[in-house]
Every structure is written in structure tokens, then in C-alpha cells.
Design a protein around this motif. Structure first.
Motif, PDB file in Angstrom:
ATOM      1  N   MET A  13       0.864  -1.178   0.000  1.00 25.03           N
ATOM      2  CA  MET A  13       0.000   0.000   0.000  1.00 25.03           C
ATOM      3  C   MET A  13       0.900   1.227   0.000  1.00 25.03           C
ATOM      4  O   MET A  13       1.775   1.365   0.856  1.00 25.03           O
ATOM      5  CB  MET A  13      -0.921  -0.002   1.213  1.00 25.03           C
ATOM      6  CG  MET A  13      -1.834   1.218   1.284  1.00 25.03           C
ATOM      7  SD  MET A  13      -3.284   0.960   2.341  1.00 25.03           S
ATOM      8  CE  MET A  13      -2.504   0.570   3.907  1.00 25.03           C
ATOM      9  N   VAL A  14       0.684   2.106  -0.980  1.00 25.52           N
ATOM     10  CA  VAL A  14       1.508   3.301  -1.133  1.00 25.52           C
ATOM     11  C   VAL A  14       0.624   4.479  -1.503  1.00 25.52           C
ATOM     12  O   VAL A  14      -0.559   4.326  -1.835  1.00 25.52           O
ATOM     13  CB  VAL A  14       2.584   3.114  -2.227  1.00 25.52           C
ATOM     14  CG1 VAL A  14       3.598   2.055  -1.832  1.00 25.52           C
ATOM     15  CG2 VAL A  14       1.952   2.760  -3.570  1.00 25.52           C
ATOM     16  N   THR A  39      -7.976   0.478  -4.388  1.00 24.09           N
ATOM     17  CA  THR A  39      -7.826   1.790  -3.768  1.00 24.09           C
ATOM     18  C   THR A  39      -8.152   1.687  -2.283  1.00 24.09           C
ATOM     19  O   THR A  39      -8.847   0.770  -1.849  1.00 24.09           O
ATOM     20  CB  THR A  39      -8.766   2.817  -4.418  1.00 24.09           C
ATOM     21  OG1 THR A  39     -10.125   2.356  -4.288  1.00 24.09           O
ATOM     22  CG2 THR A  39      -8.437   2.996  -5.905  1.00 24.09           C
ATOM     23  N   VAL A  40      -7.621   2.619  -1.506  1.00 25.81           N
ATOM     24  CA  VAL A  40      -7.816   2.610  -0.058  1.00 25.81           C
ATOM     25  C   VAL A  40      -8.232   4.007   0.387  1.00 25.81           C
ATOM     26  O   VAL A  40      -7.554   4.992   0.074  1.00 25.81           O
ATOM     27  CB  VAL A  40      -6.528   2.184   0.680  1.00 25.81           C
ATOM     28  CG1 VAL A  40      -6.757   2.170   2.192  1.00 25.81           C
ATOM     29  CG2 VAL A  40      -6.050   0.814   0.207  1.00 25.81           C
ATOM     30  N   VAL A  96      -3.470  12.524   1.445  1.00 22.04           N
ATOM     31  CA  VAL A  96      -3.322  11.902   0.129  1.00 22.04           C
ATOM     32  C   VAL A  96      -4.100  10.592   0.101  1.00 22.04           C
ATOM     33  O   VAL A  96      -4.384  10.000   1.140  1.00 22.04           O
ATOM     34  CB  VAL A  96      -1.840  11.601  -0.199  1.00 22.04           C
ATOM     35  CG1 VAL A  96      -1.044  12.889  -0.345  1.00 22.04           C
ATOM     36  CG2 VAL A  96      -1.221  10.712   0.859  1.00 22.04           C
ATOM     37  N   ASP A  97      -4.464  10.165  -1.112  1.00 21.73           N
ATOM     38  CA  ASP A  97      -5.124   8.878  -1.281  1.00 21.73           C
ATOM     39  C   ASP A  97      -4.072   7.772  -1.392  1.00 21.73           C
ATOM     40  O   ASP A  97      -2.903   8.027  -1.715  1.00 21.73           O
ATOM     41  CB  ASP A  97      -5.996   8.883  -2.539  1.00 21.73           C
ATOM     42  CG  ASP A  97      -7.186   9.825  -2.401  1.00 21.73           C
ATOM     43  OD1 ASP A  97      -7.798   9.845  -1.317  1.00 21.73           O
ATOM     44  OD2 ASP A  97      -7.473  10.547  -3.375  1.00 21.73           O
ATOM     45  N   SER A  98      -4.489   6.534  -1.148  1.00 22.56           N
ATOM     46  CA  SER A  98      -3.584   5.397  -1.214  1.00 22.56           C
ATOM     47  C   SER A  98      -4.126   4.346  -2.179  1.00 22.56           C
ATOM     48  O   SER A  98      -5.334   4.284  -2.433  1.00 22.56           O
ATOM     49  CB  SER A  98      -3.398   4.763   0.168  1.00 22.56           C
ATOM     50  OG  SER A  98      -2.799   5.676   1.062  1.00 22.56           O
ATOM     51  N   VAL A  99      -3.229   3.531  -2.704  1.00 27.16           N
ATOM     52  CA  VAL A  99      -3.611   2.426  -3.587  1.00 27.16           C
ATOM     53  C   VAL A  99      -2.815   1.187  -3.199  1.00 27.16           C
ATOM     54  O   VAL A  99      -1.787   1.271  -2.514  1.00 27.16           O
ATOM     55  CB  VAL A  99      -3.348   2.747  -5.081  1.00 27.16           C
ATOM     56  CG1 VAL A  99      -4.218   3.895  -5.545  1.00 27.16           C
ATOM     57  CG2 VAL A  99      -1.864   3.028  -5.321  1.00 27.16           C
TER      58      VAL A  99
END
Length: 286
Positions: A149-150, A185-186, A197-200
Motif C-alpha cells: 500500500m503506497v 484503492t484505499v 493523500v489517497d492510497s492504492v
């Protein structure tokens, strides 16, 4: 007894007990949602027979989800307080003896990992995610696959194809080891503290046959760095310092590698970069 997962209240209580405040310096954002950590483990298709390495386990939410499958885990944690507490947390939550090994160290400096892990699963610190991934893939050839997860921007770069707007140096270097793909997506709301920020989730699998020797890798990565260091320039200019000192000498090498001297770095695949490295002077990458 079965392994149980951490809840949001317990995570905050653990942090308070350890006097841990998540810091931007270490890129710490703890996952407080059990469904999310299970989603990561499912995306990585972890089974009971797997030997997993986790980077940055923090308070242990993802660690316990991996251990819930019956897999063995080696967790690498840079924060001494978190590394020291993790075994007790695992024992309290039903993890059998011997299933978890904790390495108290900076992941970027680790050179050996107990247990010869085959799978990498991690919620990677945003500030060092790409360097950690490349270090582990370079240093531990036994790692066959993984899911991390980044930050969304980082994940999109890792999985980008040549010619896309997000394709860059991380994309090309990651491709040296095998294919990468976005797997989910997370929501930022599952973290504490909530990041801006969003994570994926990004998955990868290592090619069965190594692409080349360590020397070839270094030479190829030197070409990649030069190409994207001046990404707006044509390759004959961007690589001139690396390939003979002039645009003319660079053009000769590029043409011998079957690459147009007027192309730009973002148009090239890892095969193209490797081809240039093979055609380059022997001093490259030393």
C-alpha cells in the motif's frame, strides 16, 4: 486460539501506552480498519504456507491480518518502541510461538532477513516507499511476489506503462524485476492520523528468469537516471554525458541499440533502456 485483529480503540491505546505519536518523518500512518488489512492480505493471496516479510509493521494491524492466514512473518521496524512491543501484541492476539520474527532495523539498511521470505506485504511509509521496494527487490532475490500500500501517485507511477503521463524512473526500474499492477484503492479515512493523500494497492510478481546480471542492472539504471534527469530533452542530449560526451556519440550508441536519438525517456520500455546499456561504453555504471 484463533488470531484476532486490532481495533481502532486498541490501536490508539497501544500508541498512548508507548507514548507514540505518528510522525511525518517516519511516514507513519497507522491503519485502524480490520477490513482494510484483510483486503491487503487477500490481494496478496497469502496462504498458510507462505513466508512473508512486512516492512513498517507499526503497531501490528496488518501484521496480525497476515498471521491470521497461518503464514509466518518477518517484520522489519525502524521504531525501537514499536519493534519491542510487537511480539507481545502478537502473543496477546493468539499468534502461535515462532510465527513472528521482528527485525529492529532501518529497512533501507537491511541486508539479511530470517526465514527466506517469498512474499512482501506492507503498508509502506510514504516518504521512502520506492527506495524500500527497489532495495528489497535488489537485495532479496528470493522475494517472488507481493502487494504494498503506497501513496496513489507513487502506485500509479510504479504500474505505469511507457508513454503514459505518470511513467518515469520508478516505473522503468520497477519493471526490471517484473510486471506491476494496481490492485485496489484505499480510503484515507482508514488511517490514523488521516493523511492528505489517497492510497492504492500495488501488486508485483518477479520474473522467473532474472533480466540480467547485477552489473547489467547498474548500467541500465544509470541510463534510466540520465534519461529522466533531463526528461524534456531528446535522448541524444539527455544521454550525451553518459554515452561518449556529445550528442553525436550518444546518437551512435542509441541507433546501434535500435532506439531513435530524438525519442525521450518516457517513450522507452525497460527492454529499450537495457539495450542502450548493452550498447554503451564499458565504463558505464562503474
Amino acid at each position: 486460539m484463533p488470531v484476532t485483529l486490532l481495533g481502532a480503540a486498541e490501536i490508539r491505546a497501544l500508541a498512548a501506552d508507548l507514548d507514540v505519536t505518528p510522525t511525518k518523518k517516519l511516514g507513519q500512518n497507522f491503519v485502524v480498519d480490520a477490513n482494510t488489512v484483510r483486503k491487503i492480505v487477500q490481494a496478496a493471496t497469502v496462504t498458510a504456507s507462505d513466508r512473508v516479510v512486512e516492512v513498517g509493521p507499526g503497531l501490528g494491524s496488518l501484521t496480525l491480518a497476515i498471521l491470521e492466514t497461518g503464514a509466518s512473518v518477518t517484520a522489519v521496524e525502524i521504531d525501537h518502541r514499536l519493534a519491542a512491543r510487537l511480539p507481545a501484541t502478537a502473543e496477546l492476539h493468539g499468534v502461535p510461538p515462532g510465527a513472528l520474527t521482528v527485525v529492529d532495523a532501518d529497512a533501507l539498511r537491511v541486508r539479511t532477513i530470517p526465514g527466506d521470505p517469498k512474499v512482501l506485504v506492507a503498508n509502506l511509509p510514504y516518504n521512502v516507499s520506492v527506495p524500500v521496494l527497489l532495495h528489497f527487490l535488489e537485495t532479496f532475490p528470493g522475494i517472488e511476489r507481493g502487494v504494498v500500500m503506497v501513496q496513489a501517485e507513487v502506485g500509479e507511477r510504479l504500474a505505469a506503462a511507457p508513454g503514459s503521463k505518470t511513467y518515469g524512473s520508478p516505473s522503468a526500474k520497477a519493471a526490471w524485476y517484473g510486471p506491476w499492477r494496481l490492485t485496489g484503492t484505499v480510503s484515507r479515512q482508514v488511517f490514523w492520523p488521516v493523511p492528505n493523500v489517497d492510497s492504492v494497492l500495488v501488486g508485483f510478481s518477479r520474473d522467473r528468469q532474472p533480466r540480467g546480471s547485477e552489473q547489467e542492472r547498474r548500467r541500465t539504471f544509470a541510463v534510466i537516471d540520465a534519461a529522466f534527469g533531463q526528461r524534456r530533452k531528446m535522448l541524444r542530449q539527455a544521454l550525451s554525458g553518459l554515452l561518449g560526451g556529445s550528442a553525436a556519440s550518444a546518437s551512435v550508441v542509441l541507433e546501434s541499440a535500435g532506439v531513435s536519438p530524438t525519442a525521450r525517456g518516457e517513450q522507452l520500455s525497460i527492454d529499450d533502456f537495457q539495450g542502450i546499456a548493452k550498447a554503451a561504453p564499458t565504463s558505464l555504471g562503474r
